[in-house]
Motif scaffolding. Structure first.
Motif, PDB file in Angstrom:
ATOM      1  N   SER A  12      28.677  40.948  32.096  1.00  0.00           N
ATOM      2  CA  SER A  12      29.860  40.672  31.260  1.00  0.00           C
ATOM      3  C   SER A  12      29.625  39.541  30.258  1.00  0.00           C
ATOM      4  O   SER A  12      30.505  38.735  29.986  1.00  0.00           O
ATOM      5  CB  SER A  12      31.081  40.345  32.131  1.00  0.00           C
ATOM      6  OG  SER A  12      31.357  41.390  33.029  1.00  0.00           O
ATOM      7  N   THR A  34      37.045  45.499  32.833  1.00  0.00           N
ATOM      8  CA  THR A  34      37.466  45.794  34.201  1.00  0.00           C
ATOM      9  C   THR A  34      36.229  45.919  35.090  1.00  0.00           C
ATOM     10  O   THR A  34      35.107  46.116  34.609  1.00  0.00           O
ATOM     11  CB  THR A  34      38.264  47.096  34.272  1.00  0.00           C
ATOM     12  OG1 THR A  34      37.394  48.200  33.942  1.00  0.00           O
ATOM     13  CG2 THR A  34      39.446  47.066  33.305  1.00  0.00           C
ATOM     14  N   GLU A  35      36.451  45.824  36.383  1.00  0.00           N
ATOM     15  CA  GLU A  35      35.348  45.984  37.314  1.00  0.00           C
ATOM     16  C   GLU A  35      34.791  47.405  37.252  1.00  0.00           C
ATOM     17  O   GLU A  35      33.585  47.615  37.397  1.00  0.00           O
ATOM     18  CB  GLU A  35      35.810  45.636  38.735  1.00  0.00           C
ATOM     19  CG  GLU A  35      34.688  45.424  39.734  1.00  0.00           C
ATOM     20  CD  GLU A  35      33.825  44.192  39.451  1.00  0.00           C
ATOM     21  OE1 GLU A  35      32.992  43.865  40.300  1.00  0.00           O
ATOM     22  OE2 GLU A  35      33.951  43.572  38.368  1.00  0.00           O
ATOM     23  N   GLU A  36      35.661  48.361  37.006  1.00  0.00           N
ATOM     24  CA  GLU A  36      35.215  49.751  36.864  1.00  0.00           C
ATOM     25  C   GLU A  36      34.290  49.902  35.652  1.00  0.00           C
ATOM     26  O   GLU A  36      33.290  50.628  35.709  1.00  0.00           O
ATOM     27  CB  GLU A  36      36.417  50.684  36.740  1.00  0.00           C
ATOM     28  CG  GLU A  36      37.188  50.894  38.032  1.00  0.00           C
ATOM     29  CD  GLU A  36      37.943  49.655  38.501  1.00  0.00           C
ATOM     30  OE1 GLU A  36      38.277  48.803  37.634  1.00  0.00           O
ATOM     31  OE2 GLU A  36      38.193  49.530  39.707  1.00  0.00           O
ATOM     32  N   ARG A  84      32.445  47.471  34.297  1.00  0.00           N
ATOM     33  CA  ARG A  84      31.205  46.746  34.571  1.00  0.00           C
ATOM     34  C   ARG A  84      30.294  47.543  35.508  1.00  0.00           C
ATOM     35  O   ARG A  84      29.103  47.725  35.239  1.00  0.00           O
ATOM     36  CB  ARG A  84      31.511  45.372  35.181  1.00  0.00           C
ATOM     37  CG  ARG A  84      30.296  44.458  35.268  1.00  0.00           C
ATOM     38  CD  ARG A  84      30.667  43.120  35.875  1.00  0.00           C
ATOM     39  NE  ARG A  84      30.947  43.255  37.302  1.00  0.00           N
ATOM     40  CZ  ARG A  84      30.002  43.308  38.252  1.00  0.00           C
ATOM     41  NH1 ARG A  84      28.725  43.254  37.924  1.00  0.00           N
ATOM     42  NH2 ARG A  84      30.327  43.411  39.524  1.00  0.00           N
ATOM     43  N   SER A 107      31.023  41.841  43.553  1.00  0.00           N
ATOM     44  CA  SER A 107      31.408  43.156  43.045  1.00  0.00           C
ATOM     45  C   SER A 107      32.592  43.738  43.795  1.00  0.00           C
ATOM     46  O   SER A 107      32.663  43.680  45.019  1.00  0.00           O
ATOM     47  CB  SER A 107      30.218  44.116  43.130  1.00  0.00           C
ATOM     48  OG  SER A 107      29.192  43.726  42.247  1.00  0.00           O
ATOM     49  N   PHE A 108      33.547  44.281  43.013  1.00  0.00           N
ATOM     50  CA  PHE A 108      34.788  44.892  43.482  1.00  0.00           C
ATOM     51  C   PHE A 108      35.809  43.863  43.982  1.00  0.00           C
ATOM     52  O   PHE A 108      36.846  44.219  44.525  1.00  0.00           O
ATOM     53  CB  PHE A 108      34.520  45.945  44.569  1.00  0.00           C
ATOM     54  CG  PHE A 108      33.552  47.005  44.145  1.00  0.00           C
ATOM     55  CD1 PHE A 108      33.924  47.971  43.217  1.00  0.00           C
ATOM     56  CD2 PHE A 108      32.254  47.016  44.633  1.00  0.00           C
ATOM     57  CE1 PHE A 108      33.027  48.958  42.805  1.00  0.00           C
ATOM     58  CE2 PHE A 108      31.348  47.987  44.224  1.00  0.00           C
ATOM     59  CZ  PHE A 108      31.731  48.959  43.314  1.00  0.00           C
ATOM     60  N   ASP A 109      35.520  42.575  43.781  1.00  0.00           N
ATOM     61  CA  ASP A 109      36.458  41.504  44.139  1.00  0.00           C
ATOM     62  C   ASP A 109      36.276  40.373  43.136  1.00  0.00           C
ATOM     63  O   ASP A 109      35.718  39.324  43.442  1.00  0.00           O
ATOM     64  CB  ASP A 109      36.193  41.022  45.564  1.00  0.00           C
ATOM     65  CG  ASP A 109      37.153  39.916  46.010  1.00  0.00           C
ATOM     66  OD1 ASP A 109      38.196  39.723  45.335  1.00  0.00           O
ATOM     67  OD2 ASP A 109      36.856  39.240  47.010  1.00  0.00           O
ATOM     68  N   ARG A 110      36.751  40.595  41.904  1.00  0.00           N
ATOM     69  CA  ARG A 110      36.505  39.653  40.820  1.00  0.00           C
ATOM     70  C   ARG A 110      36.973  38.225  41.111  1.00  0.00           C
ATOM     71  O   ARG A 110      36.318  37.268  40.701  1.00  0.00           O
ATOM     72  CB  ARG A 110      37.152  40.160  39.524  1.00  0.00           C
ATOM     73  CG  ARG A 110      36.440  41.359  38.902  1.00  0.00           C
ATOM     74  CD  ARG A 110      35.029  41.016  38.465  1.00  0.00           C
ATOM     75  NE  ARG A 110      34.969  40.265  37.240  1.00  0.00           N
ATOM     76  CZ  ARG A 110      34.549  40.748  36.079  1.00  0.00           C
ATOM     77  NH1 ARG A 110      34.175  42.007  35.975  1.00  0.00           N
ATOM     78  NH2 ARG A 110      34.495  39.981  35.014  1.00  0.00           N
ATOM     79  N   ARG A 114      34.456  35.741  42.342  1.00  0.00           N
ATOM     80  CA  ARG A 114      33.416  35.261  41.425  1.00  0.00           C
ATOM     81  C   ARG A 114      33.546  33.753  41.208  1.00  0.00           C
ATOM     82  O   ARG A 114      32.539  33.047  41.048  1.00  0.00           O
ATOM     83  CB  ARG A 114      33.526  35.996  40.090  1.00  0.00           C
ATOM     84  CG  ARG A 114      32.456  35.614  39.087  1.00  0.00           C
ATOM     85  CD  ARG A 114      32.608  36.395  37.803  1.00  0.00           C
ATOM     86  NE  ARG A 114      31.505  36.141  36.891  1.00  0.00           N
ATOM     87  CZ  ARG A 114      31.356  36.720  35.710  1.00  0.00           C
ATOM     88  NH1 ARG A 114      32.253  37.600  35.294  1.00  0.00           N
ATOM     89  NH2 ARG A 114      30.329  36.434  34.938  1.00  0.00           N
TER      90      ARG A 114
END
Length: 286
Positions: free
Chosen positions: A75, A86-88, A90, A111-114, A117
């Motif tokens: 990103s 969005t995570e999708e 990325r 990943s899948f839990d921004r 981060r």
């Protein structure tokens, strides 16, 4: 796995970081890096201009390489400026890379839990997670996210693509805490583990070196890499590979898009090729 492997080489595996806006520039960068000693490539998909973020363009880059390619989706644009997605979106870039024939992907540990981060859910950490008090970044405890990470790893493996799990904690840890984190990452079944900590004092540097030795001794199911950011970070980029860290991230010919903390590729390749640095106590550094 596929015809080329990113994960199954003697260490240190010297990698050129490729941050370019077009396929042509990426291919040219990779050709120059190979001449200067690169053993593989670290391809930042997010740096590509929007028109090239597709399977066809990524396949063109990967097929133009004679060396293993690991694809990343961090990103950040070419100028290292963060952008919103969005995570999708990325993760979608990583799946495009898998379809395009990438030899490995970098699955960031958040990943899948921004939210994880930037923030660690310390309140729900299990008692045996002894690194929890350091409040590391990029460590998720969300069960749904963990399940989706394992699904992504399986998705990649089923298509002959290896997976590196990266965790940029950006905090110092003692050696035993570092090993605990590595065990957590190892349980997900990756081919390579990459941890980036922090070392701003001489004491933190000494502990980071001890931590690398412990990782080398204890992590056997996959390759493991560890280096630090901070005042002493560059020392770990140089010394940790001598102690067993799998990777050296380098830059061949710095540009406006380069991370200047990364080491010069040709200097590193020549040094590790010519210096008598390997130690029998570390099994030859393999």
């Amino acid at each position: 796995m596929g015809k080329r492997s990113f994960a199954n080489h003697p260490s240190p595996f010297i990698v050129d970081v490729v941050r370019e806006r077009t396929p042509y520039d990426a291919i040219a960068k990779m050709k120059n890096a190979r001449i200067d000693g690169a053993m593989g490539y670290d391809l930042h998909l997010s740096c590509l201009d929007a028109e090239y973020k597709n399977v066809e363009s990524i396949r063109r880059i990967i097929s133009g390489s004679a060396l293993p390619v690991m694809a990343l989706s961090y990103s950040q644009n070419y100028y290292q400026e963060a952008y919103e997605e969005t995570e999708e979106e990325r993760i979608g870039l990583l799946k495009m890379a898998i379809e395009a024939g990438a030899d490995c992907i970098d699955m960031q540990n958040f990943s899948f839990d921004r939210p994880s981060r930037e923030r660690f859910d310390r309140e729900h950490a299990p008692e045996d997670m002894i690194f929890a008090h350091t409040n590391p970044r990029e460590v998720t405890l969300n069960e749904r996210a963990l399940a989706r990470q394992k699904e992504l790893i399986s998705f990649a493996h089923e298509r002959g693509c290896e997976v590196l799990i990266s965790c940029h904690t950006f905090v110092p840890m003692c050696a035993e805490e570092l090993l605990c984190l590595a065990r957590h990452l190892e349980s997900k079944g990756p081919d390579v583990i990459k941890i980036v900590g922090a070392a701003d004092t001489a004491e933190e540097l000494a502990e980071a070196l001890r931590g690398m030795l412990l990782l080398k001794q204890e992590i056997r199911s996959c390759k493991v890499h560890f280096h630090c950011v901070g005042a002493f970070g560059k020392v770990t980029r140089l010394v940790n590979p001598m102690l067993g860290a799998y990777l050296i991230f380098c830059t061949d010919r710095y540009s406006a898009g380069s991370n200047f903390a990364q080491l010069d590729l040709k200097t590193v390749a020549d040094a590790f090729r010519t210096l008598d640095w390997r130690m029998d106590a570390l099994d030859g550094g393999v």
